[in-house]
Motif scaffolding. Structure first.
Motif, mmCIF file in Angstrom:
data_model
loop_
_atom_site.group_PDB
_atom_site.id
_atom_site.type_symbol
_atom_site.label_atom_id
_atom_site.label_comp_id
_atom_site.label_asym_id
_atom_site.label_seq_id
_atom_site.Cartn_x
_atom_site.Cartn_y
_atom_site.Cartn_z
ATOM 1 N N LEU B 69 0.815 -1.216 0.000
ATOM 2 C CA LEU B 69 0.000 0.000 0.000
ATOM 3 C C LEU B 69 0.852 1.271 0.000
ATOM 4 C CD1 LEU B 69 -2.936 -0.833 2.439
ATOM 5 C CD2 LEU B 69 -3.055 -0.536 -0.033
ATOM 6 N N VAL B 70 2.044 1.221 0.611
ATOM 7 C CA VAL B 70 2.854 2.437 0.743
ATOM 8 C C VAL B 70 3.406 2.910 -0.604
ATOM 9 C CG1 VAL B 70 4.755 3.530 1.966
ATOM 10 C CG2 VAL B 70 3.344 1.840 3.136
ATOM 11 N N PRO B 71 4.199 2.066 -1.330
ATOM 12 C CA PRO B 71 4.624 2.537 -2.661
ATOM 13 C C PRO B 71 3.446 2.778 -3.595
ATOM 14 C CG PRO B 71 5.356 0.268 -2.270
ATOM 15 C CD PRO B 71 4.837 0.781 -0.980
ATOM 16 N N PHE B 72 2.385 1.993 -3.433
ATOM 17 C CA PHE B 72 1.232 2.167 -4.307
ATOM 18 C C PHE B 72 0.586 3.535 -4.086
ATOM 19 C CE2 PHE B 72 -3.231 1.584 -5.600
ATOM 20 C CZ PHE B 72 -3.013 1.188 -6.910
ATOM 21 N N ALA B 73 0.571 3.991 -2.824
ATOM 22 C CA ALA B 73 0.001 5.309 -2.520
ATOM 23 C C ALA B 73 0.826 6.401 -3.200
ATOM 24 C CB ALA B 73 -0.054 5.537 -1.015
ATOM 25 N N ILE B 74 2.162 6.270 -3.126
ATOM 26 C CA ILE B 74 3.025 7.269 -3.766
ATOM 27 C C ILE B 74 2.797 7.251 -5.269
ATOM 28 C CG2 ILE B 74 5.423 7.947 -4.192
ATOM 29 C CD1 ILE B 74 6.107 6.702 -1.501
ATOM 30 N N PHE B 75 2.729 6.057 -5.817
ATOM 31 C CA PHE B 75 2.464 5.932 -7.253
ATOM 32 C C PHE B 75 1.136 6.609 -7.622
ATOM 33 C CE2 PHE B 75 -0.260 3.396 -10.075
ATOM 34 C CZ PHE B 75 0.318 3.716 -11.286
ATOM 35 N N SER B 76 0.070 6.323 -6.868
ATOM 36 C CA SER B 76 -1.243 6.889 -7.223
ATOM 37 C C SER B 76 -1.252 8.401 -7.105
ATOM 38 C CB SER B 76 -2.351 6.339 -6.331
ATOM 39 O OG SER B 76 -2.199 4.991 -6.097
ATOM 40 N N ALA B 77 -0.438 8.935 -6.165
ATOM 41 C CA ALA B 77 -0.440 10.377 -5.969
ATOM 42 C C ALA B 77 0.273 11.091 -7.109
ATOM 43 C CB ALA B 77 0.216 10.721 -4.635
ATOM 44 N N PHE B 78 1.355 10.506 -7.626
ATOM 45 C CA PHE B 78 2.184 11.233 -8.581
ATOM 46 C C PHE B 78 2.171 10.697 -10.011
ATOM 47 C CE2 PHE B 78 4.128 12.164 -4.455
ATOM 48 C CZ PHE B 78 4.011 13.538 -4.492
ATOM 49 N N PHE B 79 1.726 9.484 -10.200
ATOM 50 C CA PHE B 79 1.775 8.941 -11.563
ATOM 51 C C PHE B 79 0.384 8.620 -12.052
ATOM 52 C CE2 PHE B 79 5.886 8.063 -9.673
ATOM 53 C CZ PHE B 79 6.723 8.620 -10.613
ATOM 54 N N ASN B 80 -0.498 9.584 -11.840
ATOM 55 C CA ASN B 80 -1.886 9.384 -12.203
ATOM 56 C C ASN B 80 -2.065 9.641 -13.694
ATOM 57 O OD1 ASN B 80 -4.586 9.082 -11.886
ATOM 58 N ND2 ASN B 80 -4.929 11.171 -11.175
ATOM 59 N N ILE B 81 -1.366 8.859 -14.518
ATOM 60 C CA ILE B 81 -1.329 9.186 -15.945
ATOM 61 C C ILE B 81 -2.021 8.127 -16.780
ATOM 62 C CG2 ILE B 81 0.718 10.641 -15.914
ATOM 63 C CD1 ILE B 81 2.379 8.212 -16.556
ATOM 64 N N TRP B 82 -2.986 7.435 -16.173
ATOM 65 C CA TRP B 82 -3.626 6.342 -16.905
ATOM 66 C C TRP B 82 -4.418 6.828 -18.107
ATOM 67 C CZ3 TRP B 82 -8.894 6.654 -16.938
ATOM 68 C CH2 TRP B 82 -9.459 7.482 -15.962
ATOM 69 N N ASP B 83 -4.829 8.111 -18.127
ATOM 70 C CA ASP B 83 -5.575 8.592 -19.291
ATOM 71 C C ASP B 83 -4.708 9.524 -20.144
ATOM 72 O OD1 ASP B 83 -5.436 10.590 -17.486
ATOM 73 O OD2 ASP B 83 -7.543 11.145 -17.550
ATOM 74 N N PHE B 84 -3.370 9.354 -20.025
ATOM 75 C CA PHE B 84 -2.437 10.218 -20.753
ATOM 76 C C PHE B 84 -2.744 10.265 -22.250
ATOM 77 C CE2 PHE B 84 1.407 10.685 -23.310
ATOM 78 C CZ PHE B 84 1.797 11.942 -22.914
ATOM 79 N N ASN B 85 -2.917 9.084 -22.816
ATOM 80 C CA ASN B 85 -3.135 8.975 -24.250
ATOM 81 C C ASN B 85 -4.337 9.803 -24.706
ATOM 82 O OD1 ASN B 85 -2.744 8.085 -26.785
ATOM 83 N ND2 ASN B 85 -3.605 6.056 -26.468
ATOM 84 N N GLU B 86 -5.441 9.637 -23.990
ATOM 85 C CA GLU B 86 -6.664 10.317 -24.382
ATOM 86 C C GLU B 86 -6.550 11.824 -24.174
ATOM 87 O OE1 GLU B 86 -9.954 8.466 -22.494
ATOM 88 O OE2 GLU B 86 -11.336 9.848 -23.482
ATOM 89 N N ARG B 87 -6.072 12.200 -22.983
ATOM 90 C CA ARG B 87 -6.051 13.618 -22.609
ATOM 91 C C ARG B 87 -4.995 14.412 -23.341
ATOM 92 N NH1 ARG B 87 -8.550 15.037 -17.516
ATOM 93 N NH2 ARG B 87 -7.649 17.091 -17.380
ATOM 94 N N TYR B 88 -3.804 13.843 -23.398
ATOM 95 C CA TYR B 88 -2.676 14.638 -23.889
ATOM 96 C C TYR B 88 -2.387 14.428 -25.364
ATOM 97 C CZ TYR B 88 -1.806 16.077 -19.138
ATOM 98 O OH TYR B 88 -1.935 16.621 -17.900
ATOM 99 N N ILE B 89 -2.564 13.214 -25.863
ATOM 100 C CA ILE B 89 -2.243 12.974 -27.268
ATOM 101 C C ILE B 89 -3.476 13.243 -28.132
ATOM 102 C CG2 ILE B 89 -1.357 11.338 -28.941
ATOM 103 C CD1 ILE B 89 0.740 11.611 -26.965
ATOM 104 N N ILE B 90 -4.587 12.555 -27.833
ATOM 105 C CA ILE B 90 -5.763 12.672 -28.697
ATOM 106 C C ILE B 90 -6.361 14.075 -28.609
ATOM 107 C CG2 ILE B 90 -8.086 11.792 -29.167
ATOM 108 C CD1 ILE B 90 -7.060 9.034 -28.269
ATOM 109 N N GLN B 91 -6.475 14.605 -27.397
ATOM 110 C CA GLN B 91 -7.047 15.939 -27.265
ATOM 111 C C GLN B 91 -6.018 17.055 -27.457
ATOM 112 O OE1 GLN B 91 -9.333 16.226 -23.644
ATOM 113 N NE2 GLN B 91 -10.494 14.387 -24.107
ATOM 114 N N GLY B 92 -4.771 16.667 -27.701
ATOM 115 C CA GLY B 92 -3.765 17.652 -28.084
ATOM 116 C C GLY B 92 -3.175 18.491 -26.962
#
Lengths: 263, 261
Positions: B69-92
């Motif tokens: 849970l500890v590293p996972f919490a850090i990951f969720s706080a800072f690497f919340n990039i699961w929708d990167f493709n849609e938000r940043y690439i497709i929507q420009g």
């Protein structure tokens, strides 16, 4: 009636247009089921059965629970919440159909798509990899079919309730997320209800959640037989009726105090 | 120094927007807590029916989960990039990012921070303390340092895998569902790898090293000496994979042509 069937058809075709997503979906489910396969094999090591389920039945249970989920699962709670927030619901309300009825039909269209393009091929792949037991009795399959219809009804009703709650909470992403977690745990998706300690089972008997996943999966694996099947289906039927009450009440209230946020 | 300043700026902005909607925040905390409880309930119920899982007992499995849970919490706080493709690439959105004077990955991370996820660290540590006290684990003076190093390693492993997946977006802009799949595979690392078959164990160690987020580092604190080699490798694996991920990201950015007009 015709317009609702049209809704099912349109949603079905929409899903067909985005089918690449569902090929990856089959992989996700296969990976999930294999994780549980290894976990359960380790749990069962040295035991022939736990709470009346053999190891093979348990693997079948997990696989069926996930595959049935593809049919009953839908995002209409999110969709309703979004349409309320964007104000689209006001337009929907003056259209010549029942808004909630239409949402249910869209969910059904999605479910039928996933059942044929996702659950059936997925189950086939999983059955090739892992040892599973399928019932050869036609009646078991029929009871299973009936019970996943009720799974869909109960789950959709709960989704409608959480969706409509957006009218009162404005932003209810947290509630929707919490609902999902509760359903995964108490519906029997992750663990058969019979594995829980008795006091927990007693409490869960007062909630509709086990109607969603536990009952169809138990019927499929042969964990339920005879009277147990009738009681289980009756339990599902009862909740399908009871849940209509909060939906109607909330919907009446919501119509009265409709505040369109923007839009 | 500039980067630290940027982080602090974003941080204070973030706190302001979050504290504006307090009820939302509370509901989010509660649903996170519920999410963490589900896996714990699973472990508890399963151990109501068995004593050992491939030689690991209930408290040990709970401890591994708490650590995870500890590293996972850090990951969720800072690497919340699961929708990167849609938000940043497709929507420009990526076009805007690239005009900024700081590293593009750092900028994306700052924009997508979800600091309330850090709360999971407290849950994780509480779970570990509970399990650890029942196992009579003793701590040496250097254990907290090792703990921090291993947690960082685990968080970097998680972050690296998701950055690599996000980087795929630079080459192909089709929408895929690989990200949620990875979340599921990540769960494999929470259980002792000896329950899986050889292939999965190899994948979890060397290809998608999720085992370094849960079971390997925990093995050190649980005194499982046969896994010490892997446990001490955790920070290095984390650094190595993260470096690889950043290189891949930079290659992707160079190749990026922008979306539409």
């Amino acid at each position: 009636m015709g317009k609702y069937i049209e809704m099912i058809r349109i949603r079905f075709l929409m899903m067909l247009a985005y089918r690449t997503n569902y090929y990856t979906g089959i992989m996700i489910y296969t990976i999930n089921i294999s994780a549980y396969y290894f976990l359960w094999t380790a749990i069962y090591s040295g035991k022939s059965d736990i709470e009346g389920l053999s190891a093979t039945q348990m693997v079948t249970y997990v696989a069926v629970a996930w595959m049935a989920r593809a049919f009953y699962f839908n995002n209409i709670d999110r969709e309703i919440a979004r349409e309320i927030k964007e104000g689209k619901v006001a337009v929907e309300m003056i259209r010549p159909y029942s808004y909630l009825g239409m949402k249910t039909m869209q969910g059904l269209g999605e479910g039928i798509f996933r059942l044929f393009f996702f659950s059936v091929p997925g189950m086939f792949i999983v059955a090739l990899i892992f040892p599973m037991s399928f019932s050869t009795e036609v009646t078991t399959w029929l009871w299973f079919a009936l019970s996943i219809v009720f799974s869909f009804i109960v789950n959709t009703q709960i989704n409608l309730v959480t969706g409509v709650l957006t009218f009162f909470f404005f932003n209810n992403d947290g509630i929707i997320r919490a609902k999902r977690v509760i359903i995964d745990l108490f519906s029997g998706l992750l663990l058969p209800i019979s594995f829980y300690p008795l006091w927990a089972q007693d409490i869960m008997a007062f909630f509709p959640f086990q109607a969603i996943s536990y009952i169809p999966s138990m019927i499929f694996t042969g964990g339920f037989s005879g009277d147990a099947i009738y009681n289980a289906i009756l339990f599902q039927m009862m909740w399908s009726f009871i849940l209509l009450i909060p939906i109607m009440l909330l919907w009446q209230l919501a119509k009265k105090q409709l505040i369109v946020q923007g839009g | 120094m500039f980067y630290v300043q940027m982080f602090l700026q974003y941080f204070s902005q973030y706190m302001k927007t979050r504290l504006q909607y307090r009820t939302d925040l509370v509901v989010e905390f509660l649903s996170d807590l519920l999410f963490q409880a589900v896996n714990l309930v699973f472990i508890l119920v399963v151990f109501g029916h068995t004593q050992l899982l491939s030689g690991w007992n209930r408290e040990e499995i709970i401890f591994i989960y708490g650590f995870f849970l500890v590293p996972f919490a850090i990951f969720s706080a800072f690497f919340n990039i699961w929708d990167f493709n849609e938000r940043y690439i497709i929507q420009g959105e990526m076009d805007r990012i690239l005009t900024r004077p700081i590293h593009s990955l750092f900028q994306v991370i700052l924009e997508r921070m979800e600091l309330e996820s850090l709360f999971g660290m407290i849950t994780g540590i509480a779970v570990m303390i509970y399990a650890g006290s029942r196992l009579d684990l003793s701590l040496s003076w250097y254990d907290p340092i090792l703990f921090i190093l291993m947690v960082m390693g685990g968080a970097l492993v998680y972050g690296a895998i998701f950055i690599m997946l996000a980087s795929i977006g630079f080459w192909s802009d089709a929408k895929t569902a690989i990200m949620p799949m990875m979340y599921n595979i990540g769960n494999y690392g929470r259980y002792p790898v000896d329950i899986y078959n050889q292939v999965i164990r190899y994948v979890l160690t060397w290809i998608l090293p999720f085992a370094f987020v849960g079971v390997y580092p925990s093995a050190y604190f649980l005194g499982r000496e046969e896994w010490y080699g892997y446990a001490f490798a955790t920070p290095f694996i984390g650094l190595a994979f993260f470096t690889l991920a950043v290189i891949l990201w930079n290659l992707g950015v160079k190749r990026y042509r922008g979306a539409g007009n």
